[in-house]
Design an enzyme around this catalytic site. Structure first.
Site, PDB file in Angstrom:
ATOM      1  N   CYS A  83       0.809  -1.220   0.000  1.00 45.44           N
ATOM      2  CA  CYS A  83       0.000   0.000   0.000  1.00 45.44           C
ATOM      3  C   CYS A  83       0.840   1.267   0.000  1.00 45.44           C
ATOM      4  O   CYS A  83       0.312   2.364  -0.094  1.00 45.44           O
ATOM      5  CB  CYS A  83      -0.945  -0.001   1.198  1.00 45.44           C
ATOM      6  SG  CYS A  83      -0.096  -0.310   2.731  1.00 45.44           S
ATOM      7  N   ASP A  98       2.592   2.456   2.488  1.00 44.73           N
ATOM      8  CA  ASP A  98       2.619   3.112   3.800  1.00 44.73           C
ATOM      9  C   ASP A  98       4.039   3.108   4.367  1.00 44.73           C
ATOM     10  O   ASP A  98       4.772   2.141   4.198  1.00 44.73           O
ATOM     11  CB  ASP A  98       1.710   2.381   4.798  1.00 44.73           C
ATOM     12  CG  ASP A  98       0.237   2.585   4.474  1.00 44.73           C
ATOM     13  OD1 ASP A  98      -0.056   3.323   3.519  1.00 44.73           O
ATOM     14  OD2 ASP A  98      -0.606   2.011   5.179  1.00 44.73           O
ATOM     15  N   CYS A 155      -2.815   4.803   5.844  1.00 42.23           N
ATOM     16  CA  CYS A 155      -4.256   4.844   6.067  1.00 42.23           C
ATOM     17  C   CYS A 155      -4.563   4.917   7.559  1.00 42.23           C
ATOM     18  O   CYS A 155      -3.661   4.842   8.400  1.00 42.23           O
ATOM     19  CB  CYS A 155      -4.890   3.593   5.485  1.00 42.23           C
ATOM     20  SG  CYS A 155      -4.361   2.096   6.333  1.00 42.23           S
ATOM     21  N   CYS A 194      -1.297  -3.648   8.258  1.00 39.77           N
ATOM     22  CA  CYS A 194      -0.999  -2.445   9.047  1.00 39.77           C
ATOM     23  C   CYS A 194      -0.467  -2.833  10.425  1.00 39.77           C
ATOM     24  O   CYS A 194       0.443  -2.196  10.946  1.00 39.77           O
ATOM     25  CB  CYS A 194      -2.244  -1.576   9.218  1.00 39.77           C
ATOM     26  SG  CYS A 194      -2.893  -0.964   7.662  1.00 39.77           S
TER      27      CYS A 194
END
Lengths: 175, 128
Positions: free
Chosen positions: B37, B39, B63, B106
């Site tokens: 993603c 991140d 996110c 995450c």
């Protein structure tokens, strides 16, 4: 599914994009479900599936990053749905700095110019990374493919950052 | 996709945002990224002479779930020794924040950030 084969291409990173687009148009035409309105249910289903494959394949081959990822998956390296984290402090520190710069654009006197400068810097880095990716993929050995996979992972961060810049640009124009 | 109340709380009121001087010998820095993603997470721990984490700060570009995971971790590691901190599992984080399966990465990012920070600290302190 090998999308290179579907579009009649050699399995290679460097492909002729105009030929891709032409092949897509003709494949999309012959597989379009509307052409099968009189056909049997099983033929209709096949046409729908084929047409979906053609559309997916076009999207994957059109973008260099997904094309590279697809090429590696054919060679046995799966990158999608990967949950492994990247731990390259120098690379990540640079990513952090660029994201901070992007945040600071709000305080710049000329936001548009600040965004453009940042975007240019990123593009230069990405371009160099793509050139390296291409030569790694051309080598086509286990070792170079592993390095290519790392290069793709890094380019995903660049891609994300580029996307964030675009969102900021859109927001500026809306004001 | 709906975020859980705990994710929203951490996202709207992130704890311990910021950073320390990474060259300070008492500071451990962990940098990790999630290619899926894009991140990026930086976790820093301030470690006392007794090996206990006195303070923690984070900076995350990602996110809501990534921000919440790192914010939560800064709360959890305080008062723990480095050895205790590395036992924090991504599943604990995911459970506490009620993360959906697509956001599990995450919590993995946050777990790996702790490990990277502890590794950094050990690397800084092995020479002497």
């Amino acid at each position: 599914m090998n999308f290179f084969a579907l579009f009649g291409f050699e399995e290679a990173f460097d492909i002729d994009l105009s030929r891709l687009s032409n092949t897509y148009k003709s494949l999309a035409q012959v597989t379009h479900p509307d052409k099968f309105s009189q056909a049997s249910d099983s033929e209709k289903l096949m046409a729908v599936q084929k047409s979906a494959q053609v559309n997916d394949g076009y999207q994957v081959l059109k973008h260099p990053l997904s094309r590279a990822e697809h090429l590696l998956s054919i060679r046995g390296i799966q990158l999608s749905h990967e949950t492994k984290t990247l731990q390259d402090p120098a690379f990540l520190m640079q990513q952090m700095e660029w994201r901070e710069q992007l945040e600071d654009v709000e305080h710049a006197a000329d936001q548009e110019a600040a965004l453009e400068t940042l975007d240019k810097e990123l593009q230069q880095h990405s371009q160099a990374q793509y050139i390296e990716l291409q030569s790694l993929l051309e080598v086509n050995s286990d070792e170079s493919d592993i390095q290519a996979a790392d290069q793709i992972r890094k380019l995903k961060f660049m891609e994300k950052l580029h996307h964030e810049i675009e969102l900021k640009e859109d927001a500026l124009f809306d004001e | 996709m709906a975020y859980s109340e705990k994710v929203i709380d951490h996202y709207e009121n992130p704890r311990n945002v910021g950073g320390f001087d990474k060259n300070d010998p008492t500071i451990a820095t962990g940098m990790v990224g999630a290619p899926a993603c894009g991140d990026v997470m930086k976790l820093q721990l301030k470690v006392g002479d007794n090996g206990v984490i006195q303070d923690a700060k984070f900076k995350t570009y990602g996110c809501g779930s990534a921000i919440a995971s790192s914010s939560l971790v800064t709360e959890w590691v305080k008062g723990k020794t480095l050895d205790e901190a590395v036992t924090i599992k991504n599943t604990d984080i995911a459970e506490e924040l009620a993360l959906p399966p697509v956001k599990i990465h995450c919590s993995i990012l946050a777990e790996d950030a702790i490990k990277a920070a502890v590794d950094d600290y050990k690397a800084k302190h092995t020479d002497n």
